[in-house]
Design a protein around this motif. Structure first.
Motif, PDB file in Angstrom:
ATOM      1  N   ALA A  55       0.861  -1.182   0.000  1.00  0.00           N
ATOM      2  CA  ALA A  55       0.000   0.000   0.000  1.00  0.00           C
ATOM      3  C   ALA A  55       0.899   1.233   0.000  1.00  0.00           C
ATOM      4  O   ALA A  55       1.788   1.346   0.832  1.00  0.00           O
ATOM      5  CB  ALA A  55      -0.896  -0.002   1.233  1.00  0.00           C
ATOM      6  N   VAL A  56       0.668   2.137  -0.959  1.00  0.00           N
ATOM      7  CA  VAL A  56       1.534   3.291  -1.121  1.00  0.00           C
ATOM      8  C   VAL A  56       0.760   4.579  -0.821  1.00  0.00           C
ATOM      9  O   VAL A  56      -0.379   4.742  -1.275  1.00  0.00           O
ATOM     10  CB  VAL A  56       2.116   3.352  -2.557  1.00  0.00           C
ATOM     11  CG1 VAL A  56       2.929   4.613  -2.766  1.00  0.00           C
ATOM     12  CG2 VAL A  56       2.979   2.124  -2.845  1.00  0.00           C
ATOM     13  N   CYS A  57       1.377   5.468  -0.066  1.00  0.00           N
ATOM     14  CA  CYS A  57       0.885   6.824   0.159  1.00  0.00           C
ATOM     15  C   CYS A  57      -0.567   6.858   0.657  1.00  0.00           C
ATOM     16  O   CYS A  57      -0.841   6.429   1.764  1.00  0.00           O
ATOM     17  CB  CYS A  57       1.077   7.646  -1.108  1.00  0.00           C
ATOM     18  SG  CYS A  57       1.108   9.411  -0.767  1.00  0.00           S
ATOM     19  N   GLY A  58      -1.522   7.338  -0.149  1.00  0.00           N
ATOM     20  CA  GLY A  58      -2.916   7.388   0.292  1.00  0.00           C
ATOM     21  C   GLY A  58      -3.459   6.013   0.647  1.00  0.00           C
ATOM     22  O   GLY A  58      -4.202   5.851   1.612  1.00  0.00           O
ATOM     23  N   GLY A  59      -3.071   5.012  -0.126  1.00  0.00           N
ATOM     24  CA  GLY A  59      -3.498   3.646   0.141  1.00  0.00           C
ATOM     25  C   GLY A  59      -2.965   3.162   1.491  1.00  0.00           C
ATOM     26  O   GLY A  59      -3.670   2.487   2.248  1.00  0.00           O
TER      27      GLY A  59
END
Lengths: 250, 462
Positions: A94-98
């Motif tokens: 999961a990256v950044c906003g995720g």
């Protein structure tokens, strides 16, 4: 049987900011070059996630409005399946906003609280519109190596006691700009603020994800090495530029 | 008194920086003038007899402003304008100080019009200070997110700025960009809409780089009958029935020519047709936007056509040079949608091309280079004879191109001069080298090319 990697890409239309496409392209290429099959299933709003059908789950970053729509869908439609997948050792990136939405909640700059999935023991709060955004190149120490990327987030993420960060910040802000941690790990699930795109320039981390994901169905699987000279040069240049610039304030 | 000091200081600083050849000399003079007299821009803008026009948006500001200046001059007006790229308040202050006499008055002020290109995020300040007659919006793309915050944030800033305009101001909007078209709702005064009707150059689906695919009224997913580039096209919202508004100034035909584009534009009661030495659909939009602004200013079709035909390529935007028997074309790259259209344009004839890409990550380029992953570099596959990459992020670009399905990896040379020499050597005589740099790399490339064009043998040395 030839192994194949089955990837679930969550909300590709809504959560696709900051070159997230590079992460998918990288996973695909690193599988195909080794004769490993690769299938992507894109899951949008309202579509159910069946964790057993996937080896790896990916969710990227988004702008605020999209993030709100996704937060709602995550809680109503996919949240339970995601928690189950992570609890049972499923592989997730999961990256950044995720990443923020994988925690318990995200409080926006306006003070609105978006409930999260709760797959990671962490929470994120935006200190308000006047607060400094954490923007810039990042170098992180991860398992005795470096990860390089770019971060751009207003929210500050805090980990529960006992939750491990993905790595230690060498240069940059990381989770909250205070405790030196970047990202989070929950069994085989990884959250991070790094984009840039993350995986192409960090091929060892990409391979770690592929291997972890495939080993659940193919015990003892070993990935053959690939020609990563260009990757190595890009990684080294990013480390050089980031740490050199770290000396002067920009 | 303050104003005189401010103007004098700005003029002195401009003269000095030009003498010392440090930059184009607009940042320091403007900063000085604003520091000595914070009211300098509103005070002097008031004295422009014909008022001011603001040109803003992500792509096309410089070219559109330049086209519009040509039209305005052909209509018999004189122009005060900021220099290309100096589009913050200090650039406007410098331009005003430079054009004025020491007392702060303009000679022939009655026929004087300000045409200012304004940075997206600076628009609210510029609107307050200039009280413009016309505000022209080109488009809103994902560009340098690390500097401006998110696209949606820029859209909100624009809405507030439009709302703060006087009733006498005209807002000129691009119908084909949903987030720009939506600004009509905030306008207190007149709205003039322009758009491309000729669908022959459209593509049938949104590219990966498309930004605004969500309805700004209801949040639903937009439907497109035609996509021109990025998220520009003939759009509608199936959920709430918001749709592309009807345009008053319309591109009825866009035809690529050998080294440029022919555009036919219909406006109320007249039609103009111009051939321009600019390629690509994005340049057709620039012409269309400039013509729409001219209509908003009440300039007639005849002067508009004359002004356009006197056009020369704007600073770094598709200018052509000859170096050592090779033609060199420099095309600025700023964001995924723009670069996709550039790649599509230069490869359109199916011939093998020589290309050099320069990627820097300084503040003016955007510190975050992740945008290159949203560019469809596959467009180059099978269409390049030589490919060189440079800039301080050359290896990032090389890695991106590894994923583009090209026959071989590019030549990588981080140092700009060495890379440019290598790219020129790889280009056959009489062929064109397409140099595609980000902003700060463009400044460097231009300086090198200008020097080598004067000393033809230089680029072959060492």
């Amino acid at each position: 049987m030839e192994p194949n990697l089955r990837l679930a890409h969550l909300y590709p239309k809504l959560m696709n900011i900051y070159g997230d496409r590079g992460n998918i392209l990288c996973l695909e290429r690193r599988c195909r070059e080794r004769g490993i099959g690769f299938e992507v299933t894109e899951l949008g709003l309202g579509e159910k996630l069946k964790p057993k059908e996937y080896d790896l789950i990916f969710i990227g970053g988004a702008q605020d409005r999209e993030q709100r729509r996704v937060a709602e869908d995550l809680v109503k439609v996919k949240g339970k399946a995601l928690r189950e997948a992570v609890d049972k050792g499923g592989t997730l990136l999961a990256v950044c906003g995720g990443y923020q939405l994988m925690g318990r909640y995200y409080r926006t700059a306006e003070g609105e609280e978006l409930p999260g999935v709760g797959a990671f023991g962490l929470w994120t709060e935006h200190p308000g519109p006047a607060a400094k955004r954490f923007i810039g190149n990042v170098v992180v120490e991860w398992c005795g190596q470096t990860l390089v990327g770019f971060e751009n987030h207003g929210g500050r993420t805090h980990l529960d006691e006992g939750v491990e960060p993905l790595g230690r910040v060498v240069s940059g802000f990381g989770n909250n700009g205070e405790d030196g941690g970047e990202g989070a790990v929950s069994r085989n699930a990884y959250g991070t603020y790094l984009h840039g795109a993350l995986l192409p320039k960090n091929p060892r981390f990409a391979d770690h994800l592929i291997e972890t994901a495939l080993r659940r169905r193919h015990k003892g699987l070993e990935l053959t090495p690939l020609d990563d000279r260009v990757e190595g040069m890009a990684h080294a240049a990013a480390v050089r530029l980031t740490t050199r610039r770290g000396m002067i304030s920009r | 008194m303050r104003r005189i000091a401010a103007i004098a200081a700005a003029k002195a600083a401009a003269a000095l920086s030009q003498r010392l050849r440090v930059g184009g000399g607009t940042a320091l003079p403007g900063l000085l003038a604003e520091w000595i007299d914070p009211n300098i821009v509103p005070e002097m803008a008031r004295r422009l007899g014909e008022g001011s026009v603001i040109v803003t948006g992500t792509n096309g500001k410089t070219t559109t402003a330049r086209l519009l200046r040509g039209i305005v001059r052909a209509a018999g007006l004189r122009v005060v304008a900021n220099r290309a790229g100096s589009n913050l308040m200090r650039g406007i202050a410098a331009a005003l100080a430079e054009s004025a006499g020491l007392g702060g008055d303009f000679a022939g002020a009655r026929r004087l019009l300000g045409v200012f290109e304004v940075d997206e995020a600076t628009l609210p300040q510029a609107v307050r200070a200039l009280r413009p007659r016309v505000v022209l919006f080109t488009n809103l793309f994902r560009d340098q997110l690390d500097r401006y915050g998110e696209v949606e944030h820029v859209a909100a800033v624009w809405r507030d700025a439009v709302f703060a305009l006087g009733r006498s101001a005209t807002v000129v909007l691009n119908a084909d960009d949903p987030s720009v078209a939506a600004l009509a709702q905030a306008a207190p005064g007149q709205v003039l809409v322009y758009g491309v009707e000729d669908t022959s150059r459209g593509i049938d689906r949104l590219e990966h780089a498309a930004d605004a695919r969500w309805c700004s009224s209801c949040g639903g997913e937009l439907a497109y009958a035609t996509v021109f580039y990025g998220h520009l096209g003939h759009w509608s919202c199936p959920q709430c029935r918001a749709a592309r508004p009807p345009s008053r100034v319309v591109a009825t035909r866009v035809e690529p020519e050998a080294e440029g584009t022919r555009v036919a534009i219909a406006m109320p009661g007249a039609e103009v047709s111009v051939g321009l030495p600019l390629m690509g659909l994005y340049n057709a939009y620039n012409v269309l936007a400039a013509v729409a602004a001219a209509v908003a200013l009440g300039i007639d079709a005849e002067a508009t056509e004359r002004g356009l035909s006197s056009f020369t390529a704007a600073f770094g935007r598709q200018e052509r040079l000859t170096v050592g028997g090779r033609r060199v074309q420099v095309i600025l790259a700023k964001n995924p949608a723009g670069l996709n259209e550039v790649l599509r344009t230069i490869t359109a004839d199916g011939q093998q091309k020589d290309v050099a890409l320069f990627l820097n990550d300084d503040i003016a380029d955007g510190r975050d280079v992740s945008w290159i992953w949203d560019v469809d570099f596959d467009l180059l596959a099978g269409k390049v004879r030589s490919l060189t990459v440079s800039g301080n992020r050359a290896w990032d670009m090389a890695l991106r191109l590894k994923y583009a399905g090209l026959d071989s990896l590019p030549q990588v040379e981080e140092r700009a001069a060495a890379a440019l020499r290598r790219a020129l050597r790889a280009t056959p005589e009489d062929a064109t080298l397409y140099v595609i740099p980000t902003y700060t790399a463009m400044l460097r490339v231009r300086a090198l090319l200008a020097r080598w064009a004067r000393r033809p043998a230089f680029w072959q040395e060492g």
